[in-house]
Design a protein around this motif. Structure first.
Motif, PDB file in Angstrom:
ATOM      1  N   ILE A   1      80.626 -24.405 -19.087  1.00  0.00           N
ATOM      2  CA  ILE A   1      81.881 -24.416 -18.326  1.00  0.00           C
ATOM      3  C   ILE A   1      82.134 -22.978 -17.905  1.00  0.00           C
ATOM      4  O   ILE A   1      82.474 -22.128 -18.729  1.00  0.00           O
TER       5      ILE A   1
ATOM      6  N   ALA B   1      85.382 -24.085 -13.729  1.00  0.00           N
ATOM      7  CA  ALA B   1      86.798 -24.304 -14.023  1.00  0.00           C
ATOM      8  C   ALA B   1      87.584 -23.126 -13.459  1.00  0.00           C
ATOM      9  O   ALA B   1      87.588 -22.036 -14.044  1.00  0.00           O
TER      10      ALA B   1
ATOM     11  N   LEU C   1      89.065 -31.740 -16.038  1.00  0.00           N
ATOM     12  CA  LEU C   1      87.944 -30.988 -16.615  1.00  0.00           C
ATOM     13  C   LEU C   1      87.203 -31.840 -17.646  1.00  0.00           C
ATOM     14  O   LEU C   1      85.971 -31.893 -17.648  1.00  0.00           O
TER      15      LEU C   1
ATOM     16  N   ILE D   1      83.313 -33.120 -17.709  1.00  0.00           N
ATOM     17  CA  ILE D   1      82.434 -32.888 -18.861  1.00  0.00           C
ATOM     18  C   ILE D   1      81.803 -34.215 -19.305  1.00  0.00           C
ATOM     19  O   ILE D   1      80.591 -34.302 -19.515  1.00  0.00           O
TER      20      ILE D   1
END
Length: 428
Positions: free
Chosen positions: A287, A321, A353, A357
């Motif tokens: 991330i 992100a 987010l 994922i």
């Protein structure tokens, strides 16, 4: 209360680099992070830096004037200085001289908390110091050989003895770090056996990685004591923290918070922190947290990408992100795959987010039905803990589970499958 040291910043723009202004701003932030009071700034444009004092004689006079005018006792150069330039500057300016590398090392030394981080910082610091060891004139004379020495009578220079001690210390520290590396590798092997995906937070220093981790911890009601240290300053995090995140459907992954990157991160520091950074290079997903409110965020993205390539993590799948959107005036946010616009502090966009994922790391889950015999209750308990059990019905010959499970659990308990022709691989 201890008075802050006053620091004057000096920068040389070699060959008219376009990011020079941003680099000087970052130097100022690094100085503040090291608790210096910045008193002023001197800059110069040069084509080459082979000057014995790094800067021209006119600029040296300007720096001397400002030292007296501002009562500064530290001069911080934005560029790395050679050992001879460092000696010449200290002799001419008669105050403490730091270059960018030394400043970053000093910040790391102040922030290191764990035994491992302290070892890593000391190794990097000693490697930086080794070519810069300076012996005073009276100490550079020959040492007498003494009885029992191999080279009786010839002796060695004090400087050579100092260097040998530093080299021996580096070897000893590296040996100790190897033990830490072994322990980390053992931990990673254990995780790998459990088939739990690892997601690593990476990005420029102060992009908000620790805040993102804490927002995740809050989202899934994980204990407050599991939160990591977060603060609005450069290099707030030097240690890798790993937390287990369990989603409502029982899918779980490990989330690791890592040390931030910065422009011109000292090579020896990257090497010293290899055991920490291996957490990144062995992750299943990265991330990349970006400070979207920073005008130089595009440059910071490139620096992070370069550093990831250095540590062998350039080919790992990435989700971007874009953090701190609450501080950005524009309301036009482009919807892209593998991109989430978030504010970790305000808990905005965290669900998006997590959705991204899940799509990337849980793409081999299987939708199926299993009939588990009553005498195998341990398997039912395991699947209730580790899989997404959508329904459970008690039949004559056992418990009928309608579930979504990992490929590992599917293959492990394949003998209990029913209606196998309807088994489907879940496409996230």
């Amino acid at each position: 209360m201890e008075q802050k040291q006053k620091a004057l910043l000096v920068g040389v723009n070699l060959n008219n680099k376009s990011d020079f202004k941003e680099s000087m701003e970052e130097l100022s932030n690094l100085a503040l992070a090291c608790d210096f009071q910045v008193t002023g700034e001197v800059t110069q444009n040069l084509k080459a830096s082979n000057n014995p004092l790094y800067i021209g004689t006119g600029k040296v006079k300007e720096v001397l004037y400002l030292i007296e005018e501002t009562q500064s006792n530290v001069i911080i150069f934005n560029n790395e200085l050679s050992p001879s330039q460092l000696r010449n500057l200290e002799k001419t300016l008669k105050c403490r001289i730091l270059d960018r590398t030394a400043l970053i090392l000093e910040i790391f030394a102040q922030r290191a908390q764990t035994h491992e981080a302290k070892l890593q910082v000391e190794v990097a610091n000693l490697k930086y110091m080794l070519p810069r060891l300076i012996g005073s004139r009276e100490n550079l004379g020959r040492q007498s050989g003494g009885v029992g020495t191999k080279n009786k009578g010839t002796g060695e220079k004090k400087l050579e003895l100092d260097r040998r001690k530093v080299e021996e210390r580096i070897v000893a520290l590296n040996r100790e770090l190897e033990n830490v590396v072994f322990q980390r590798q053992t931990q990673r092997k254990r995780r790998s056996k459990n088939h739990i995906p690892v997601v690593a937070l990476v990005g420029y220093t102060n992009a908000g990685k620790s805040t993102v981790m804490n927002a995740m911890i809050d989202s899934f009601k994980i204990s407050e004591e599991k939160k990591v240290f977060e603060k609005d300053m450069l290099f707030a995090t030097l240690e890798t923290s790993v937390r287990s995140i369990v989603l409502p459907d029982n899918k779980n992954f490990l989330l690791s918070d890592t040390v931030g990157f910065v422009s011109n991160l000292p090579h020896d520091l990257v090497k010293a922190f290899r055991s920490t950074l291996e957490e990144v290079s062995e992750a299943d997903l990265l991330i990349h947290v970006v400070d979207y409110s920073n005008p130089n965020y595009k440059h910071q993205i490139e620096v992070t990408k370069d550093t990831l390539n250095q540590i062998g993590a350039g080919d790992i799948p990435v989700i971007y992100a874009y953090n701190k959107v609450d501080l950005v005036e524009t309301t036009v946010l482009l919807e892209e795959s593998d991109t989430a616009y978030i504010s970790a502090k305000k808990k905005i966009g965290i669900d998006k987010l997590i959705e991204l994922i899940s799509k990337r790391i849980f793409n081999e889950y299987v939708q199926c039905e299993m009939l588990i015999p009553y005498d195998r209750g341990n398997i039912v308990s395991h699947l209730k803990d580790k899989a997404n059990v959508k329904s459970m019905r008690y039949e004559n010959h056992g418990v009928l589970l309608d579930l979504e499970c990992s490929k590992v659990d599917f293959e492990k308990h394949e003998e209990f499958l029913i209606a196998s022709d309807e088994v489907t691989l879940i496409e996230q």
